[in-house]
Design an enzyme around this catalytic site. Structure first.
Site, PDB file in Angstrom:
ATOM      1  N   ASP A   1      -5.664   3.312   2.722  1.00  0.00           N
ATOM      2  CA  ASP A   1      -4.377   2.604   2.408  1.00  0.00           C
ATOM      3  C   ASP A   1      -4.484   1.222   2.100  1.00  0.00           C
ATOM      4  O   ASP A   1      -5.007   0.379   3.358  1.00  0.00           O
ATOM      5  CB  ASP A   1      -3.358   2.887   3.457  1.00  0.00           C
ATOM      6  CG  ASP A   1      -2.017   2.257   3.041  1.00  0.00           C
ATOM      7  OD1 ASP A   1      -1.935   1.610   2.110  1.00  0.00           O
ATOM      8  OD2 ASP A   1      -1.110   2.596   3.954  1.00  0.00           O
TER       9      ASP A   1
ATOM     10  N   TYR B   1       0.226   1.837  10.168  1.00  0.00           N
ATOM     11  CA  TYR B   1       1.518   2.072   9.274  1.00  0.00           C
ATOM     12  C   TYR B   1       1.249   2.344   7.995  1.00  0.00           C
ATOM     13  O   TYR B   1       0.534   1.613   7.234  1.00  0.00           O
ATOM     14  CB  TYR B   1       2.645   0.755   9.530  1.00  0.00           C
ATOM     15  CG  TYR B   1       3.929   0.847   8.652  1.00  0.00           C
ATOM     16  CD1 TYR B   1       4.709   1.889   9.135  1.00  0.00           C
ATOM     17  CD2 TYR B   1       4.010   0.154   7.749  1.00  0.00           C
ATOM     18  CE1 TYR B   1       5.930   1.817   8.635  1.00  0.00           C
ATOM     19  CE2 TYR B   1       5.288   0.171   7.065  1.00  0.00           C
ATOM     20  CZ  TYR B   1       6.179   1.092   7.370  1.00  0.00           C
ATOM     21  OH  TYR B   1       7.309   1.317   6.831  1.00  0.00           O
TER      22      TYR B   1
ATOM     23  N   LYS C   1       2.363  -4.574  -2.111  1.00  0.00           N
ATOM     24  CA  LYS C   1       2.377  -6.155  -1.744  1.00  0.00           C
ATOM     25  C   LYS C   1       1.684  -7.053  -2.806  1.00  0.00           C
ATOM     26  O   LYS C   1       2.235  -7.115  -3.878  1.00  0.00           O
ATOM     27  CB  LYS C   1       1.636  -6.019  -0.200  1.00  0.00           C
ATOM     28  CG  LYS C   1       2.459  -5.362   0.557  1.00  0.00           C
ATOM     29  CD  LYS C   1       2.349  -5.551   2.253  1.00  0.00           C
ATOM     30  CE  LYS C   1       3.308  -4.940   2.986  1.00  0.00           C
ATOM     31  NZ  LYS C   1       2.918  -3.821   3.777  1.00  0.00           N
TER      32      LYS C   1
HETATM   33  C1  LIG Z   1       3.632  -2.538   4.045  1.00  0.00           C
HETATM   34  C2  LIG Z   1       2.745  -1.318   4.175  1.00  0.00           C
HETATM   35  C3  LIG Z   1       3.009   0.016   3.609  1.00  0.00           C
HETATM   36  C4  LIG Z   1       4.521   0.309   3.115  1.00  0.00           C
HETATM   37  O1  LIG Z   1       4.690  -0.505   1.935  1.00  0.00           O
HETATM   38  P1  LIG Z   1       6.363  -0.771   1.434  1.00  0.00           P
HETATM   39  O2  LIG Z   1       6.348  -1.457   0.140  1.00  0.00           O
HETATM   40  O3  LIG Z   1       6.959  -1.389   2.678  1.00  0.00           O
HETATM   41  O4  LIG Z   1       7.040   0.593   1.420  1.00  0.00           O
HETATM   42  C5  LIG Z   1       2.328   0.955   3.500  1.00  0.00           C
HETATM   43  N1  LIG Z   1       1.038   1.023   4.023  1.00  0.00           N
HETATM   44  C6  LIG Z   1       0.471  -0.438   4.730  1.00  0.00           C
HETATM   45  C7  LIG Z   1      -0.957  -0.401   5.086  1.00  0.00           C
HETATM   46  C8  LIG Z   1       1.419  -1.268   4.766  1.00  0.00           C
HETATM   47  O5  LIG Z   1       1.071  -2.502   5.032  1.00  0.00           O
END
Ligand SMILES: *Cc1c(COP(=O)(O)O)cnc(C)c1O
Length: 434
Positions: free
Chosen positions: A242, A147, A270
């Protein structure tokens, strides 16, 4: 107010009663808990019940809820004004902090410059536009079950063949946009080689979670990330790592601190905002200077680098010292091992999946390493397990396909509450029917 009445009221004016679908209890049943406060490892719902929190806002709260230093930094920033739409010195301080934490573990520096944005979705979306702008190529490779936020091109599902262009994974995503993405099985080198053999000169980038943690936790196979870097670079493409979830959580330098990889662009979110809306992307200067206003790749944001969010991020990273990472590792190991022992005592087939301090449970005897594999588990065992834990005052992620998040604030009292809840919950998992 009860959780049920709060959920009914929310459902009348908010689709599904939630502002992000992971918060709904669709896969475990029941009304989501409506929370009013948090302190340390605990959250409190509208009924006044307290839970040990193993969601931690889905990752940001490395230090736990309402950490005094973070709150203090936020209060001070708030008193100076909420937003200026102009540069502030604190943005530079945060960029310098991130760059220092990522300081060379590989031959060349990975992050020399940083652009601050507000969400992880924006960070990965911008990273992809940047990779396309740098390479002049259209296609992006991603992995099934990974994701990267909810931008159109990243909501794609694998097509029918191994190396075929992807299909929309959501209504509202045009097929033409999904077809700019190739979705491959994770940890599968042959699939990556086949995709590059067929589409190599048209591939702008591979995007990969540093360690997958949005299908439950699935660690990268040894050498897989390095293989991705080599494969991308041999074809003139970039590797986007990511770290929105893993960054500054699994080590002071994120996953790249545990496993140096020649990433070209790294995305953060995060923990970097410590609970406030803040995310970022970073790369070498030669890549970052393709971004506006220096270069031709456009990107902007009214609230980017928001001073209150940046203050929370700086305070969080300042407090996240070696002791914090050691405690987070210890808490994760303790809960993972105790859960496994209790499941074994209850006769439930399972495997613990770990990547650094991230972990989740697969309800199957053999650990799976890709999305098809994790979906083979006995997911029906999770709902009864989850609700028994909830009844005992432990809030887990409301889906078996999510990581369990801990914080340095999880003290021995909180740990004991989790351990005490496990025997009944694992018996509930054992008794579950498909
Ligand atoms: C949470 C997440 C996202 C998206 O971040 P948001 O702040 O929710 O838009 C993208 N990549 C990874 C790996 C994530 O865990």
């Amino acid at each position: 107010m009860s959780n049920e009445s709060a959920f009914d009221a929310a459902s009348a004016v908010i689709p599904g009663g939630v502002n992000s679908p992971v918060r709904a209890f669709r896969s475990v049943g029941g009304a989501p808990r409506f929370l009013v406060s948090g302190h340390g490892p605990y959250v409190v719902d509208v009924e006044g019940r307290e839970y040990v929190d193993l969601v931690c806002s889905w990752g940001p709260l490395l230090l736990g809820h309402a950490h005094p230093q973070v709150l203090d930094a936020v209060h001070q920033a708030v008193s100076r004004g909420l937003s200026f739409g102009a540069s502030t010195p604190s943005e530079t301080e945060l960029a310098e902090t991130v760059i220092a934490r990522l300081a060379p573990r590989t031959a060349a520096p990975i992050v020399e410059q940083l652009r601050l944005v507000s969400t992880g979705t924006e960070a990965t979306m911008t990273a992809i536009r940047l990779a396309r702008g740098v390479t002049g190529r259209p296609l992006v490779v991603k992995f099934a079950g990974h994701y990267h936020g909810h931008s159109d091109g990243l909501l794609a599902d694998a097509g029918s063949g191994l190396a075929t262009l992807a299909l929309p994974a959501s209504a509202g995503v045009p097929a033409e946009i999904a077809a700019q993405t190739l979705v491959l099985p994770y940890n599968d080198r042959a699939a990556v080689e086949a995709a590059f053999a067929q589409f190599g000169p048209r591939i702008a980038a591979i995007i990969v979670e540093a360690a997958a943690a949005n299908m439950g936790v699935v660690a990268p196979a040894p050498g897989f990330n390095a293989f991705l870097a080599q494969t991308a670079h041999a074809a003139g493409a970039l590797l986007i790592v990511d770290e929105v979830l893993t960054g500054f959580r699994v080590s002071p330098a994120g996953w790249l601190g545990l496993e140096p990889v020649e990433a070209d662009i790294v995305t953060f979110g995060k923990v970097i905002g410590g609970g406030m809306p803040l995310a970022a992307l970073g790369a070498r200067r030669s890549i970052m200077e393709h971004l506006a206003p220096v270069g031709p790749v456009y990107q902007a944001g009214t609230l980017s680098g928001n001073p209150v969010a940046v203050a929370a991020g700086i305070a969080t990273l300042a407090a996240a010292d070696a002791a914090v990472y050691a405690r987070v590792d210890e808490v994760a190991a303790t809960i993972a091992e105790a859960t496994s022992t209790a499941l074994r005592d209850a006769g439930v087939s399972h495997a613990v999946s770990r990547a650094g301090s991230l972990f989740s449970i697969q309800f199957q005897a053999t650990l799976a390493h890709d999305y098809v594999g994790v979906q083979r588990q006995e997911a029906f065992r999770y709902g009864p397990f989850f609700h028994a834990m909830l009844d005992a005052g432990v809030l887990l992620p409301p889906s078996p396909y999510e990581a369990w998040f801990v914080s340095a604030a999880h003290d021995d009292d909180a740990l004991n509450r989790v351990l005490d809840a496990l025997p009944a919950a694992t018996r509930a998992a054992s008794a579950a029917q498909p």
